[in-house]
Design a protein around this motif. Structure first.
Motif, PDB file in Angstrom:
ATOM      1  N   MET A   1       0.834  -1.215   0.000  1.00 20.73           N
ATOM      2  CA  MET A   1       0.000   0.000   0.000  1.00 20.73           C
ATOM      3  C   MET A   1       0.863   1.257   0.000  1.00 20.73           C
ATOM      4  SD  MET A   1      -3.210  -0.124  -0.385  1.00 20.73           S
ATOM      5  CE  MET A   1      -4.282   0.910   0.593  1.00 20.73           C
ATOM      6  N   GLY A   2       1.803   1.322  -0.949  1.00 23.67           N
ATOM      7  CA  GLY A   2       2.624   2.523  -1.111  1.00 23.67           C
ATOM      8  C   GLY A   2       1.929   3.481  -2.062  1.00 23.67           C
ATOM      9  N   ASN A   3       2.726   4.259  -2.807  1.00 25.78           N
ATOM     10  CA  ASN A   3       2.156   5.242  -3.748  1.00 25.78           C
ATOM     11  C   ASN A   3       1.217   4.576  -4.749  1.00 25.78           C
ATOM     12  OD1 ASN A   3       3.605   7.559  -2.833  1.00 25.78           O
ATOM     13  ND2 ASN A   3       5.438   6.597  -3.667  1.00 25.78           N
ATOM     14  N   LEU A   4       1.742   3.547  -5.408  1.00 25.18           N
ATOM     15  CA  LEU A   4       0.957   2.902  -6.459  1.00 25.18           C
ATOM     16  C   LEU A   4      -0.234   2.124  -5.886  1.00 25.18           C
ATOM     17  CD1 LEU A   4       0.845   2.303  -9.498  1.00 25.18           C
ATOM     18  CD2 LEU A   4       2.207   0.271  -9.054  1.00 25.18           C
TER      19      LEU A   4
ATOM     20  N   PHE B   1      -2.624  -5.566   1.811  1.00 28.63           N
ATOM     21  CA  PHE B   1      -1.638  -6.014   2.800  1.00 28.63           C
ATOM     22  C   PHE B   1      -0.391  -5.160   2.686  1.00 28.63           C
ATOM     23  CE2 PHE B   1      -4.432  -9.454   1.826  1.00 28.63           C
ATOM     24  CZ  PHE B   1      -4.631 -10.114   3.030  1.00 28.63           C
TER      25      PHE B   1
ATOM     26  N   ILE C   1       3.641  -4.612   4.742  1.00 29.23           N
ATOM     27  CA  ILE C   1       4.573  -5.037   5.799  1.00 29.23           C
ATOM     28  C   ILE C   1       4.726  -3.954   6.866  1.00 29.23           C
ATOM     29  CG2 ILE C   1       6.721  -4.128   4.774  1.00 29.23           C
ATOM     30  CD1 ILE C   1       7.987  -6.871   5.335  1.00 29.23           C
ATOM     31  N   ASP C   2       4.417  -2.716   6.499  1.00 31.66           N
ATOM     32  CA  ASP C   2       4.640  -1.580   7.399  1.00 31.66           C
ATOM     33  C   ASP C   2       3.484  -1.472   8.408  1.00 31.66           C
ATOM     34  OD1 ASP C   2       4.866   0.866   8.601  1.00 31.66           O
ATOM     35  OD2 ASP C   2       5.247   1.989   6.753  1.00 31.66           O
TER      36      ASP C   2
ATOM     37  N   LEU D   1       0.735  -9.220   6.739  1.00 36.67           N
ATOM     38  CA  LEU D   1       0.839 -10.397   5.853  1.00 36.67           C
ATOM     39  C   LEU D   1       0.556 -11.707   6.577  1.00 36.67           C
ATOM     40  CD1 LEU D   1       3.766  -8.875   4.045  1.00 36.67           C
ATOM     41  CD2 LEU D   1       1.883  -9.923   2.815  1.00 36.67           C
TER      42      LEU D   1
ATOM     43  N   ALA E   1       2.188  -4.780  -5.713  1.00 39.13           N
ATOM     44  CA  ALA E   1       2.715  -3.410  -5.854  1.00 39.13           C
ATOM     45  C   ALA E   1       3.760  -3.156  -4.765  1.00 39.13           C
ATOM     46  CB  ALA E   1       1.574  -2.397  -5.787  1.00 39.13           C
TER      47      ALA E   1
ATOM     48  N   PRO F   1       8.043  -3.295  -3.577  1.00 37.41           N
ATOM     49  CA  PRO F   1       9.325  -3.074  -4.263  1.00 37.41           C
ATOM     50  C   PRO F   1       9.829  -4.364  -4.914  1.00 37.41           C
ATOM     51  CG  PRO F   1       9.335  -2.125  -2.064  1.00 37.41           C
ATOM     52  CD  PRO F   1       8.095  -2.933  -2.161  1.00 37.41           C
TER      53      PRO F   1
ATOM     54  N   ALA G   1      11.027  -7.482  -3.040  1.00 40.67           N
ATOM     55  CA  ALA G   1      10.095  -8.295  -2.247  1.00 40.67           C
ATOM     56  C   ALA G   1       9.114  -9.073  -3.119  1.00 40.67           C
ATOM     57  CB  ALA G   1       9.319  -7.387  -1.300  1.00 40.67           C
TER      58      ALA G   1
ATOM     59  N   ILE H   1       6.638 -12.458  -2.230  1.00 43.31           N
ATOM     60  CA  ILE H   1       5.195 -12.220  -2.104  1.00 43.31           C
ATOM     61  C   ILE H   1       4.445 -13.133  -3.079  1.00 43.31           C
ATOM     62  CG2 ILE H   1       3.377 -10.491  -2.583  1.00 43.31           C
ATOM     63  CD1 ILE H   1       4.750 -10.049   0.097  1.00 43.31           C
TER      64      ILE H   1
ATOM     65  N   VAL I   1       2.765  -5.548 -15.648  1.00 45.48           N
ATOM     66  CA  VAL I   1       2.392  -4.230 -16.156  1.00 45.48           C
ATOM     67  C   VAL I   1       3.578  -3.308 -15.921  1.00 45.48           C
ATOM     68  CG1 VAL I   1       0.740  -2.337 -15.982  1.00 45.48           C
ATOM     69  CG2 VAL I   1       0.011  -4.671 -15.466  1.00 45.48           C
TER      70      VAL I   1
ATOM     71  N   LEU J   1       4.813   0.475 -16.881  1.00 49.93           N
ATOM     72  CA  LEU J   1       4.572   1.766 -17.539  1.00 49.93           C
ATOM     73  C   LEU J   1       5.811   2.283 -18.250  1.00 49.93           C
ATOM     74  CD1 LEU J   1       2.305   3.852 -15.160  1.00 49.93           C
ATOM     75  CD2 LEU J   1       1.719   2.699 -17.281  1.00 49.93           C
TER      76      LEU J   1
HETATM   77  P1  NAD Z   1       6.343   2.489  -2.494  1.00 50.25           P
HETATM   78  O1  NAD Z   1       7.685   2.352  -1.894  1.00 50.25           O
HETATM   79  O2  NAD Z   1       5.598   3.778  -2.366  1.00 50.25           O
HETATM   80  O3  NAD Z   1       5.373   1.341  -1.894  1.00 50.25           O
HETATM   81  C1  NAD Z   1       5.776   0.022  -1.657  1.00 50.25           C
HETATM   82  C2  NAD Z   1       4.924  -0.509  -0.507  1.00 50.25           C
HETATM   83  O4  NAD Z   1       5.205  -1.891  -0.369  1.00 50.25           O
HETATM   84  C3  NAD Z   1       5.227   0.162   0.827  1.00 50.25           C
HETATM   85  O5  NAD Z   1       4.023   0.539   1.459  1.00 50.25           O
HETATM   86  C4  NAD Z   1       5.951  -0.922   1.623  1.00 50.25           C
HETATM   87  O6  NAD Z   1       5.710  -0.830   3.003  1.00 50.25           O
HETATM   88  C5  NAD Z   1       5.330  -2.176   1.022  1.00 50.25           C
HETATM   89  N1  NAD Z   1       6.166  -3.366   1.161  1.00 50.25           N
HETATM   90  C6  NAD Z   1       7.507  -3.480   1.062  1.00 50.25           C
HETATM   91  N2  NAD Z   1       7.879  -4.759   1.209  1.00 50.25           N
HETATM   92  C7  NAD Z   1       6.746  -5.461   1.424  1.00 50.25           C
HETATM   93  C8  NAD Z   1       6.468  -6.828   1.667  1.00 50.25           C
HETATM   94  N3  NAD Z   1       7.427  -7.762   1.700  1.00 50.25           N
HETATM   95  N4  NAD Z   1       5.187  -7.196   1.842  1.00 50.25           N
HETATM   96  C9  NAD Z   1       4.190  -6.280   1.801  1.00 50.25           C
HETATM   97  N5  NAD Z   1       4.386  -4.970   1.601  1.00 50.25           N
HETATM   98  C10 NAD Z   1       5.650  -4.576   1.391  1.00 50.25           C
HETATM   99  O7  NAD Z   1       6.508   2.056  -4.015  1.00 50.25           O
HETATM  100  P2  NAD Z   1       5.537   2.420  -5.232  1.00 50.25           P
HETATM  101  O8  NAD Z   1       5.964   3.641  -5.888  1.00 50.25           O
HETATM  102  O9  NAD Z   1       4.111   2.284  -4.793  1.00 50.25           O
HETATM  103  O10 NAD Z   1       5.873   1.225  -6.235  1.00 50.25           O
HETATM  104  C11 NAD Z   1       5.506  -0.102  -5.909  1.00 50.25           C
HETATM  105  C12 NAD Z   1       6.041  -1.077  -6.946  1.00 50.25           C
HETATM  106  O11 NAD Z   1       5.453  -0.787  -8.186  1.00 50.25           O
HETATM  107  C13 NAD Z   1       7.546  -0.982  -7.167  1.00 50.25           C
HETATM  108  O12 NAD Z   1       8.029  -2.263  -7.445  1.00 50.25           O
HETATM  109  C14 NAD Z   1       7.679  -0.065  -8.357  1.00 50.25           C
HETATM  110  O13 NAD Z   1       8.874  -0.301  -9.081  1.00 50.25           O
HETATM  111  C15 NAD Z   1       6.478  -0.496  -9.138  1.00 50.25           C
HETATM  112  N6  NAD Z   1       5.930   0.497 -10.053  1.00 50.25           N
HETATM  113  C16 NAD Z   1       5.536   0.040 -11.215  1.00 50.25           C
HETATM  114  C17 NAD Z   1       4.961   0.877 -12.119  1.00 50.25           C
HETATM  115  C18 NAD Z   1       4.531   0.252 -13.400  1.00 50.25           C
HETATM  116  O14 NAD Z   1       4.163   0.900 -14.330  1.00 50.25           O
HETATM  117  N7  NAD Z   1       4.569  -1.028 -13.475  1.00 50.25           N
HETATM  118  C19 NAD Z   1       4.775   2.219 -11.850  1.00 50.25           C
HETATM  119  C20 NAD Z   1       5.168   2.666 -10.617  1.00 50.25           C
HETATM  120  C21 NAD Z   1       5.725   1.795  -9.725  1.00 50.25           C
END
Ligand code: NAD
Length: 227
Positions: free
Chosen positions: A93-96, A117, A119-120, A135, A153, A155, A158, A162, A193, A195
């Protein structure tokens, strides 16, 4: 056995999305019947290809009298099992992940993110519209909501772990946003997916187009020059 997943969405299936979008627009404009050549004008796909795609997905119709637009849309919705609800879970539940969990078009299409879900511990919120669980509750929640499809979604580092955990709980389909090629058993469908790849492909075509335009301009210039 695990392997690099090769499942990519077939081109014919991608074209069905295109036809459906075009048909939905025509329906809004009040069009009731359509011929493959009209759909071809709208989508840029040849009428032959349209007929082949329809036949691949068992879409039949009266080619001479035209296809009924509503009927075509219904048949396409059935391909995507739109007649029933699909429960999904989202990991990360990060940015994406937060943005995806708020996207209400999923719900309109009967795809419900029932749980997320992370981890934070600071992000975990059970009493919320879309709960964010630890988790440790993955299997319990996936079983409770009979979830078969998950969104990853997290990093890159991980993502494989997952995916493994999700597969152990019975998940059969993964939409993976992490930039990593997941290794999964043959019976698990993975759709990556990316981008960045999409943007790079647009950049590639834009530059090719510019190159060919400037070649044409030069040709015109030479043609017009008298020695
Ligand atoms: P972010 O760092 O904002 O969010 C990642 C979230 O994952 C965090 O909330 C973190 O606490 C959680 N996390 C970390 N390890 C975990 C685990 N083992 N189990 C559960 N949660 C866990 O990152 P973001 O910007 O939201 O990007 C997320 C992913 O999407 C990255 O892999 C990024 O490269 C990818 N991304 C892909 C695209 C695309 O077009 N495909 C675009 C943007 C981001």
């Amino acid at each position: 056995m695990k392997r690099f997943t090769k499942h990519t969405v077939k081109n014919s299936l991608k074209r069905i999305f295109l036809y459906r979008a075009s048909l939905t627009r025509m329906k809004l404009l009040g069009v009731e019947k359509i011929y493959s050549y009209t759909l071809s004008d709208e989508t840029g796909v040849t009428p032959d290809q349209i007929r082949k795609d329809f036949s691949e997905f068992g879409i039949t119709g009266n080619k001479r009298g035209g296809y009924d637009v509503n009927d075509l849309i219904d048949k396409m919705e059935k391909i995507f099992h739109r007649n029933k609800d699909h429960n999904l879970v989202l990991i990360g539940m990060g940015n994406l992940g937060s943005a995806l969990s708020k996207y209400n078009k999923f719900v309109h299409k009967s795809m419900n993110i029932v749980a997320t879900f992370d981890i934070d511990p600071f992000k975990q919120k059970i009493r919320s519209d879309i709960p964010v669980y630890s988790l440790s509750r993955l299997k319990e929640i996936i079983d409770r909501f009979k979830v078969k499809v998950a969104i990853i979604a997290v990093p890159e580092i991980a993502a494989q772990e997952i995916a493994d955990d999700l597969i152990k709980t019975g998940i059969k389909g993964i939409i993976n946003f992490a930039p990593v090629l997941l290794k999964t058993p043959a019976d698990v469908i993975v759709n990556n997916v990316n981008l960045c790849d999409e943007l790079e492909s647009v950049i590639y075509y834009v530059h090719n187009q510019m190159k060919s335009d400037s070649a044409k301009n030069l040709e015109q210039l030479y043609k017009g020059t008298k020695y």
